[in-house]
Design a protein around this motif. Structure first.
Motif, PDB file in Angstrom:
ATOM      1  N   MET A   1      28.941 -15.561 -17.978  1.00 15.87           N
ATOM      2  CA  MET A   1      28.595 -16.883 -18.475  1.00 15.87           C
ATOM      3  C   MET A   1      27.164 -16.821 -19.029  1.00 15.87           C
ATOM      4  SD  MET A   1      29.993 -20.287 -18.153  1.00 15.87           S
ATOM      5  CE  MET A   1      31.349 -19.562 -17.308  1.00 15.87           C
ATOM      6  N   PRO A   2      26.974 -17.196 -20.289  1.00 14.92           N
ATOM      7  CA  PRO A   2      25.634 -17.150 -20.872  1.00 14.92           C
ATOM      8  C   PRO A   2      24.656 -18.078 -20.152  1.00 14.92           C
ATOM      9  CG  PRO A   2      27.311 -17.480 -22.568  1.00 14.92           C
ATOM     10  CD  PRO A   2      27.989 -17.597 -21.239  1.00 14.92           C
ATOM     11  N   ASP A   3      23.430 -17.583 -19.919  1.00 13.28           N
ATOM     12  CA  ASP A   3      22.411 -18.382 -19.232  1.00 13.28           C
ATOM     13  C   ASP A   3      21.843 -19.490 -20.097  1.00 13.28           C
ATOM     14  OD1 ASP A   3      22.568 -16.988 -16.856  1.00 13.28           O
ATOM     15  OD2 ASP A   3      21.041 -15.530 -17.449  1.00 13.28           O
ATOM     16  N   ASP A   4      22.028 -19.406 -21.415  1.00 17.07           N
ATOM     17  CA  ASP A   4      21.434 -20.404 -22.292  1.00 17.07           C
ATOM     18  C   ASP A   4      22.318 -21.634 -22.469  1.00 17.07           C
ATOM     19  OD1 ASP A   4      23.356 -19.053 -23.768  1.00 17.07           O
ATOM     20  OD2 ASP A   4      22.191 -19.077 -25.619  1.00 17.07           O
ATOM     21  N   ARG A   5      23.447 -21.689 -21.780  1.00 21.72           N
ATOM     22  CA  ARG A   5      24.321 -22.860 -21.869  1.00 21.72           C
ATOM     23  C   ARG A   5      23.928 -23.919 -20.857  1.00 21.72           C
ATOM     24  NH1 ARG A   5      30.037 -20.281 -22.706  1.00 21.72           N
ATOM     25  NH2 ARG A   5      29.983 -20.182 -24.953  1.00 21.72           N
ATOM     26  N   VAL A   6      24.035 -25.160 -21.277  1.00 19.58           N
ATOM     27  CA  VAL A   6      23.899 -26.297 -20.376  1.00 19.58           C
ATOM     28  C   VAL A   6      25.313 -26.703 -19.989  1.00 19.58           C
ATOM     29  CG1 VAL A   6      23.165 -28.703 -20.191  1.00 19.58           C
ATOM     30  CG2 VAL A   6      21.775 -27.062 -21.483  1.00 19.58           C
ATOM     31  N   ASN A   7      25.555 -26.862 -18.702  1.00 22.28           N
ATOM     32  CA  ASN A   7      26.879 -27.193 -18.197  1.00 22.28           C
ATOM     33  C   ASN A   7      26.882 -28.608 -17.635  1.00 22.28           C
ATOM     34  OD1 ASN A   7      28.239 -24.442 -18.332  1.00 22.28           O
ATOM     35  ND2 ASN A   7      26.362 -23.988 -17.217  1.00 22.28           N
ATOM     36  N   VAL A   8      27.803 -29.435 -18.121  1.00 23.22           N
ATOM     37  CA  VAL A   8      27.949 -30.808 -17.659  1.00 23.22           C
ATOM     38  C   VAL A   8      29.407 -31.013 -17.260  1.00 23.22           C
ATOM     39  CG1 VAL A   8      27.831 -33.249 -18.322  1.00 23.22           C
ATOM     40  CG2 VAL A   8      26.105 -31.640 -19.185  1.00 23.22           C
ATOM     41  N   ARG A   9      29.624 -31.566 -16.059  1.00 29.94           N
ATOM     42  CA  ARG A   9      30.990 -31.834 -15.604  1.00 29.94           C
ATOM     43  C   ARG A   9      31.298 -33.313 -15.763  1.00 29.94           C
ATOM     44  NH1 ARG A   9      34.276 -28.959 -12.480  1.00 29.94           N
ATOM     45  NH2 ARG A   9      32.565 -27.755 -11.574  1.00 29.94           N
ATOM     46  N   TYR A  10      32.434 -33.591 -16.394  1.00 33.36           N
ATOM     47  CA  TYR A  10      32.961 -34.950 -16.474  1.00 33.36           C
ATOM     48  C   TYR A  10      34.285 -34.976 -15.739  1.00 33.36           C
ATOM     49  CZ  TYR A  10      30.045 -37.373 -20.003  1.00 33.36           C
ATOM     50  OH  TYR A  10      29.046 -38.008 -20.679  1.00 33.36           O
ATOM     51  N   THR A  29      34.995 -26.721 -29.156  1.00 30.03           N
ATOM     52  CA  THR A  29      36.089 -25.755 -29.141  1.00 30.03           C
ATOM     53  C   THR A  29      36.474 -25.481 -27.684  1.00 30.03           C
ATOM     54  OG1 THR A  29      34.569 -23.873 -29.207  1.00 30.03           O
ATOM     55  CG2 THR A  29      35.412 -24.659 -31.306  1.00 30.03           C
ATOM     56  N   VAL A  30      37.736 -25.152 -27.477  1.00 34.19           N
ATOM     57  CA  VAL A  30      38.242 -24.921 -26.124  1.00 34.19           C
ATOM     58  C   VAL A  30      37.818 -23.537 -25.654  1.00 34.19           C
ATOM     59  CG1 VAL A  30      40.315 -24.739 -24.704  1.00 34.19           C
ATOM     60  CG2 VAL A  30      40.202 -26.455 -26.537  1.00 34.19           C
ATOM     61  N   LEU A  31      37.178 -23.488 -24.495  1.00 33.33           N
ATOM     62  CA  LEU A  31      36.821 -22.221 -23.866  1.00 33.33           C
ATOM     63  C   LEU A  31      37.956 -21.781 -22.943  1.00 33.33           C
ATOM     64  CD1 LEU A  31      34.519 -20.143 -23.666  1.00 33.33           C
ATOM     65  CD2 LEU A  31      33.608 -21.462 -21.768  1.00 33.33           C
ATOM     66  N   SER A  32      38.448 -22.719 -22.114  1.00 31.58           N
ATOM     67  CA  SER A  32      39.618 -22.440 -21.279  1.00 31.58           C
ATOM     68  C   SER A  32      40.373 -23.738 -21.035  1.00 31.58           C
ATOM     69  CB  SER A  32      39.210 -21.808 -19.937  1.00 31.58           C
ATOM     70  OG  SER A  32      38.509 -22.730 -19.134  1.00 31.58           O
ATOM     71  N   ASN A  33      41.681 -23.593 -20.780  1.00 30.13           N
ATOM     72  CA  ASN A  33      42.525 -24.757 -20.553  1.00 30.13           C
ATOM     73  C   ASN A  33      43.470 -24.457 -19.395  1.00 30.13           C
ATOM     74  OD1 ASN A  33      44.352 -26.849 -20.562  1.00 30.13           O
ATOM     75  ND2 ASN A  33      44.738 -26.797 -22.764  1.00 30.13           N
ATOM     76  N   MET A  34      43.218 -25.109 -18.261  1.00 29.17           N
ATOM     77  CA  MET A  34      44.067 -24.988 -17.089  1.00 29.17           C
ATOM     78  C   MET A  34      44.623 -26.361 -16.726  1.00 29.17           C
ATOM     79  SD  MET A  34      41.702 -22.285 -15.072  1.00 29.17           S
ATOM     80  CE  MET A  34      40.232 -22.374 -16.110  1.00 29.17           C
ATOM     81  N   ALA A  35      44.966 -27.125 -17.771  1.00 32.87           N
ATOM     82  CA  ALA A  35      45.504 -28.471 -17.573  1.00 32.87           C
ATOM     83  C   ALA A  35      46.761 -28.389 -16.701  1.00 32.87           C
ATOM     84  CB  ALA A  35      45.829 -29.099 -18.925  1.00 32.87           C
ATOM     85  N   ARG A  47      28.322 -26.740 -22.631  1.00 34.04           N
ATOM     86  CA  ARG A  47      29.653 -26.514 -22.056  1.00 34.04           C
ATOM     87  C   ARG A  47      30.013 -27.756 -21.262  1.00 34.04           C
ATOM     88  NH1 ARG A  47      30.791 -23.524 -16.768  1.00 34.04           N
ATOM     89  NH2 ARG A  47      33.050 -23.353 -16.696  1.00 34.04           N
ATOM     90  N   LEU A  48      31.087 -28.407 -21.661  1.00 35.59           N
ATOM     91  CA  LEU A  48      31.554 -29.618 -21.006  1.00 35.59           C
ATOM     92  C   LEU A  48      32.775 -29.272 -20.161  1.00 35.59           C
ATOM     93  CD1 LEU A  48      31.016 -32.659 -20.772  1.00 35.59           C
ATOM     94  CD2 LEU A  48      32.436 -32.979 -22.804  1.00 35.59           C
ATOM     95  N   LEU A  49      32.645 -29.438 -18.848  1.00 32.15           N
ATOM     96  CA  LEU A  49      33.729 -29.156 -17.920  1.00 32.15           C
ATOM     97  C   LEU A  49      34.525 -30.440 -17.736  1.00 32.15           C
ATOM     98  CD1 LEU A  49      30.948 -27.590 -16.947  1.00 32.15           C
ATOM     99  CD2 LEU A  49      32.514 -26.701 -15.249  1.00 32.15           C
ATOM    100  N   LEU A  50      35.796 -30.395 -18.032  1.00 37.65           N
ATOM    101  CA  LEU A  50      36.678 -31.562 -17.966  1.00 37.65           C
ATOM    102  C   LEU A  50      37.576 -31.400 -16.744  1.00 37.65           C
ATOM    103  CD1 LEU A  50      37.593 -31.555 -21.764  1.00 37.65           C
ATOM    104  CD2 LEU A  50      35.855 -32.975 -20.622  1.00 37.65           C
ATOM    105  N   SER A  51      37.251 -32.113 -15.684  1.00 40.71           N
ATOM    106  CA  SER A  51      37.950 -31.958 -14.410  1.00 40.71           C
ATOM    107  C   SER A  51      38.890 -33.130 -14.179  1.00 40.71           C
ATOM    108  CB  SER A  51      36.927 -31.876 -13.267  1.00 40.71           C
ATOM    109  OG  SER A  51      36.121 -30.725 -13.429  1.00 40.71           O
ATOM    110  N   GLY A  52      40.185 -32.823 -14.150  1.00 40.09           N
ATOM    111  CA  GLY A  52      41.207 -33.841 -13.960  1.00 40.09           C
ATOM    112  C   GLY A  52      41.413 -34.193 -12.498  1.00 40.09           C
ATOM    113  N   PRO A  53      42.309 -35.154 -12.231  1.00 36.96           N
ATOM    114  CA  PRO A  53      42.565 -35.601 -10.856  1.00 36.96           C
ATOM    115  C   PRO A  53      43.044 -34.491  -9.923  1.00 36.96           C
ATOM    116  CG  PRO A  53      43.524 -37.147 -12.424  1.00 36.96           C
ATOM    117  CD  PRO A  53      43.054 -35.949 -13.212  1.00 36.96           C
ATOM    118  N   LYS A  54      43.625 -33.427 -10.465  1.00 38.77           N
ATOM    119  CA  LYS A  54      44.125 -32.333  -9.632  1.00 38.77           C
ATOM    120  C   LYS A  54      43.089 -31.219  -9.449  1.00 38.77           C
ATOM    121  CE  LYS A  54      48.976 -33.158 -10.515  1.00 38.77           C
ATOM    122  NZ  LYS A  54      49.210 -33.853  -9.277  1.00 38.77           N
ATOM    123  N   SER A  55      41.887 -31.400  -9.982  1.00 43.55           N
ATOM    124  CA  SER A  55      40.842 -30.376  -9.860  1.00 43.55           C
ATOM    125  C   SER A  55      40.143 -30.456  -8.508  1.00 43.55           C
ATOM    126  CB  SER A  55      39.805 -30.539 -10.973  1.00 43.55           C
ATOM    127  OG  SER A  55      39.034 -31.705 -10.755  1.00 43.55           O
TER     128      SER A  55
END
Length: 126
Positions: A1-10, A29-35, A47-55
């Motif tokens: 994981m690159p150190d220069d990324r800002v990570n935000v979880r929604y 753009t999609v980095l990964s999809n585990m919907a 990097r926007l982390l999209l966490s669903g109800p099952k996460s």
């Protein structure tokens, strides 16, 4: 994981709908999809982390509080023409919390993603 990324979880209600919203409207753009549990999308160094109800991020806290979408903390996306962006997003059906306002640093407006998480569009002054 690159150190220069800002990570935000929604926390989101629907991972697939959130992927479509961010990729279609904001050029992520999609980095990964585990919907339906999780996906992450990127735009530049964000990097926007999209966490669903099952996460795992949506599991209740030890004191019983349940994480949920919404609130007022938000990602801040800089745009060149806030009026054109707001018009484009309204035409696409986006829900805005306010109209464009001006301040000493520029102009801003806040809209919601499909789960009610806020996004601020900001046009710097000058």
């Amino acid at each position: 994981m690159p150190d220069d990324r800002v990570n935000v979880r929604y926390l989101v209600d629907d991972v697939e709908a959130s992927i479509a919203f961010y990729t279609t409207n904001f050029g992520f753009t999609v980095l990964s999809n585990m919907a339906p549990a999780f996906a992450d999308v990127v735009r530049g160094n964000l990097r926007l982390l999209l966490s669903g109800p099952k996460s795992s991020a949506a599991r209740p806290m030890p004191d019983g509080r349940q994480p949920e979408p919404g609130g007022w903390n938000r990602i801040h996306l800089i745009v060149d023409d806030i009026d054109a962006e707001a018009e484009r997003l309204r035409a696409a059906g986006a829900s805005f919390r306010n109209d464009v306002i001006s301040g000493p640093g520029g102009r801003q407006v806040v809209l919601d993603d499909p789960s009610g998480n806020p996004i601020e569009l900001f046009e710097p002054a000058g």
